[in-house]
Design an enzyme around this catalytic site. Structure first.
Site, short mmCIF file in Angstrom:
data_model
loop_
_atom_site.label_atom_id
_atom_site.label_comp_id
_atom_site.label_asym_id
_atom_site.label_seq_id
_atom_site.Cartn_x
_atom_site.Cartn_y
_atom_site.Cartn_z
N SER A 124 0.82 -1.09 -0.05
CA SER A 124 0.03 -0.10 -0.25
C SER A 124 0.65 1.15 0.12
CB SER A 124 -0.82 0.00 1.29
OG SER A 124 -1.88 0.97 1.14
N ASP A 156 -7.73 -4.69 -6.86
CA ASP A 156 -7.15 -3.87 -5.62
C ASP A 156 -7.18 -2.28 -6.09
OD1 ASP A 156 -5.74 -2.36 -4.17
OD2 ASP A 156 -3.96 -3.82 -3.70
#
Length: 273
Positions: free
Chosen positions: A143, A201
């Site tokens: 991330s 994602d």
């Protein structure tokens, strides 16, 4: 191929084994310092350094954290990520002005630049202190941590070549820089940078193009959990639709669900077993 039981400190180059273990290393970055120290020792790393800084409003993040662990053969710095909803809201802000990139090469997202600046000196000092045996150096992150790992690799390569990383593995990394820095990075990290994206994602789709772009070396995890080194446009779109429709009760949650670190670990483990 069996799932390895220990990290291979001496291997080099790309492998799914390394991808699996560095994903575990990323997951550990979310834990407390005592847990990190204990697990690092179990993995064979006898030295650990922690990096942390806290921010004050109006900066959108509360803090930035990372840790560096070292053995006689390998050093790994892992940057911690943040919650999917928090980073999604932050990266959706397209009006944030960019910052100059490492060694004045291109531009990077302002938030990433500030977050890395806050801990980069201690990361650099740790590498200079711990790299006493010519160990290989690896950066990794999930991330936000993936963006910081990529940028730390760029800064070392462009500003501190003697500490340049042997490899960078990221998971669910957002778009981080402009095309100029991406081109320099792709050249310097050819066959050393691997950017894993799990199906739908949502974070790798942010911040918006064309201001920001991705570096190369994509490793795409399809809706069945298989890792691909390439994904044709039509095939990729079809697979993403398949992922969205896998949960008929909550298709919109797929982008967040695919971002969680445990989803990446599970997929990589499946490829090994």
């Amino acid at each position: 191929m069996a799932v390895p039981t220990r990290i291979d400190h001496r291997s080099s180059g790309y492998s799914l084994e390394r991808a699996y273990w560095l994903a575990q290393v990323c997951d550990l970055a979310y834990k407390d310092e005592a847990t990190i120290d204990r697990q690092a020792r179990e993995w064979g790393f006898d030295q650990v350094r922690h990096h942390e800084t806290r921010f004050t409003p109006p900066f959108p993040l509360e803090d930035t954290q990372a840790y560096t662990m070292a053995s006689d053969d390998m050093i790994v710095t892992a940057f911690r990520g943040t919650e999917p909803v928090q980073i999604k809201d932050w990266l959706s802000d397209a009006v944030t002005p960019p910052s100059r990139g490492p060694a004045d090469t291109g531009y990077v997202h302002y938030g990433f630049a500030q977050a890395l600046d806050s801990i980069f000196p201690t990361v650099k000092d740790a590498l200079a202190e711990l790299r006493t045996n010519g160990q290989s150096v690896w950066f990794t992150g999930h991330s936000l941590g993936g963006a910081l790992a990529m940028l730390a690799g760029a800064r070392m390569y462009l500003e501190e070549p003697r500490l340049a990383a042997d490899g960078v593995y990221t998971y669910g990394q957002p778009r981080t820089c402009d095309r100029l820095l991406a081109a320099a990075y792709n050249k310097g990290f050819k066959n050393r940078m691997y950017r894993f994206v799990n199906n739908n994602d949502v974070v790798p789709q942010l911040p918006p193009e064309p201001a920001y772009t991705h570096v190369e070396a994509l490793r795409y995890i399809d809706s069945h959990g298989r890792v691909h080194e390439t994904m044709p446009l039509i095939g990729g779109l079809t697979d993403r639709v398949r992922g969205l429709t896998a949960d008929v009760l909550a298709p919109a949650s797929d982008g967040v669900r695919d971002h969680f670190m445990h989803s990446y670990i599970a997929a990589l483990k499946k490829n090994l077993s």
